[in-house]
Write a protein that holds these residues in place. Structure first.
Motif, PDB file in Angstrom:
ATOM      1  N   PRO A   1      20.508   8.702   5.797  1.00 10.22           N
ATOM      2  CA  PRO A   1      19.992  10.150   5.951  1.00 10.22           C
ATOM      3  C   PRO A   1      19.111  11.243   4.778  1.00 10.22           C
ATOM      4  O   PRO A   1      19.599  10.204   3.317  1.00 10.22           O
ATOM      5  CB  PRO A   1      21.215  10.703   6.244  1.00 10.22           C
TER       6      PRO A   1
ATOM      7  N   ALA B   1      19.413  11.583  12.749  1.00  8.39           N
ATOM      8  CA  ALA B   1      18.691  11.177  11.520  1.00  8.39           C
ATOM      9  C   ALA B   1      17.270  11.661  11.698  1.00  8.39           C
ATOM     10  O   ALA B   1      16.191  12.772  11.833  1.00  8.39           O
ATOM     11  CB  ALA B   1      19.225  10.543  10.390  1.00  8.39           C
TER      12      ALA B   1
ATOM     13  N   ASP C   1      14.957  10.916   5.801  1.00 13.68           N
ATOM     14  CA  ASP C   1      15.512   9.757   5.404  1.00 13.68           C
ATOM     15  C   ASP C   1      15.159   9.006   4.624  1.00 13.68           C
ATOM     16  O   ASP C   1      13.928   8.958   3.984  1.00 13.68           O
ATOM     17  CB  ASP C   1      15.200   9.181   7.046  1.00 13.68           C
TER      18      ASP C   1
ATOM     19  N   ALA D   1      18.981   4.921  10.292  1.00 14.06           N
ATOM     20  CA  ALA D   1      18.081   5.972   9.255  1.00 14.06           C
ATOM     21  C   ALA D   1      19.357   5.420   8.010  1.00 14.06           C
ATOM     22  O   ALA D   1      20.238   6.583   8.440  1.00 14.06           O
ATOM     23  CB  ALA D   1      17.625   6.699   9.886  1.00 14.06           C
TER      24      ALA D   1
ATOM     25  N   VAL E   1      14.216   4.004   5.925  1.00 13.15           N
ATOM     26  CA  VAL E   1      14.182   3.905   8.075  1.00 13.15           C
ATOM     27  C   VAL E   1      13.452   2.624   8.585  1.00 13.15           C
ATOM     28  O   VAL E   1      12.696   1.914   8.263  1.00 13.15           O
ATOM     29  CB  VAL E   1      13.255   5.078   9.092  1.00 13.15           C
TER      30      VAL E   1
END
Length: 261
Positions: free
Chosen positions: A61, A32, A246, A59, A249
């Motif tokens: 995605p 990701a 993403d 993360a 994160v």
């Protein structure tokens, strides 16, 4: 690197365990966020100094792209470094990734960094970082690539601004496009051990023809930098601004050093 001496391994291991445990929840499949989510500044190993850095990120995605519908993705990097000369550092990155509950090494990166002599307390500084990378993503074609990253920074009145324009040049593999991947950081010093601010990561696609905005990687992050007795810690959380970024994160970077081998 401006690290504190290794005085109490327990403090460092506690921080590292906390960072890793935060990332080991709901791990999914495929890559990701970029594994290396660090803004490069003037903090490099002094002559004869040995450094060790751990990076982790987790993360959620992007809405669109190869990771659509996947669960959270965990990545990490172990990076030993050594000050080979005044203002010069060499390091080796060893990235890992968890896919379907199994751990994989995903290549290695050899890095050389230079920072010109400057006043470390205030004013402008500059440098550069060159990387040679062997990339073996899980389930994808392996490739060789190089990365060139400029380092520009400025300190004044408690503020610290860093710019990292960067290009990645593939040497092998099907995709031979040179890509532009700039990043930046601005933080304010709250006290001698604490800085708060923002980091921003961008991947525009080919340097010859930028992707449309919604297809670019655009990730701002709120960050905390903390100096402990024996470690430097960078913690960040960010939300993607485009459909190809993403959705969320979380990252941690923990660094420490020895005086010499």
């Amino acid at each position: 690197m401006n690290y504190y001496r290794l005085c109490s391994s327990c403090t460092f291991l506690t921080c590292l365990a906390t960072a890793l445990s935060a990332g080991l929840i709901s791990i999914g499949t495929a890559c990701a966020a970029p594994a290396d989510m660090r803004i490069v500044s003037d903090e490099i190993s002094a002559l004869g100094e040995v450094g060790l850095e751990f990076q982790t990120n987790i993360a959620k995605p992007a809405i669109y792209g190869d990771n659509q519908g996947q669960g959270n993705v965990f990545q990490g990097i172990i990076e030993p470094a050594y000050g080979i000369a005044e203002h010069w550092e060499v390091s080796l990155q060893l990235p890992v990734e968890q896919v379907d509950g199994a751990w994989y090494g995903t290549g290695f990166n050899t890095e050389f960094q230079y920072v010109a002599p400057h006043n470390a307390a205030e004013g402008f500084y500059w440098g550069g970082r060159a990387e040679i990378n062997y990339v073996t993503p899980v389930g994808l074609q392996e490739s060789w690539q190089s990365e060139l990253r400029a380092v520009f920074g400025y300190r004044a009145d408690g503020w610290h601004l860093i710019l990292n324009p960067s290009i990645t040049v593939p040497s092998t593999g099907a995709d031979q496009q040179i890509t532009f991947e700039p990043s930046a950081k601005v933080v304010y010093q709250i006290d001698m051990q604490t800085e708060l601010g923002l980091e921003y990561f961008v991947e525009t696609g080919s340097i010859a023809h930028f992707l449309p905005y919604q297809q670019q990687y655009q990730l701002p992050m709120f960050v905390l930098d903390k100096k402990l007795r024996n470690a430097d810690i960078n913690i960040g959380i960010g939300k993607g601004l485009t459909n190809s970024t993403d959705r969320w994160v979380f990252k941690t970077i923990v660094s420490f050093s020895f005086d010499s081998l």
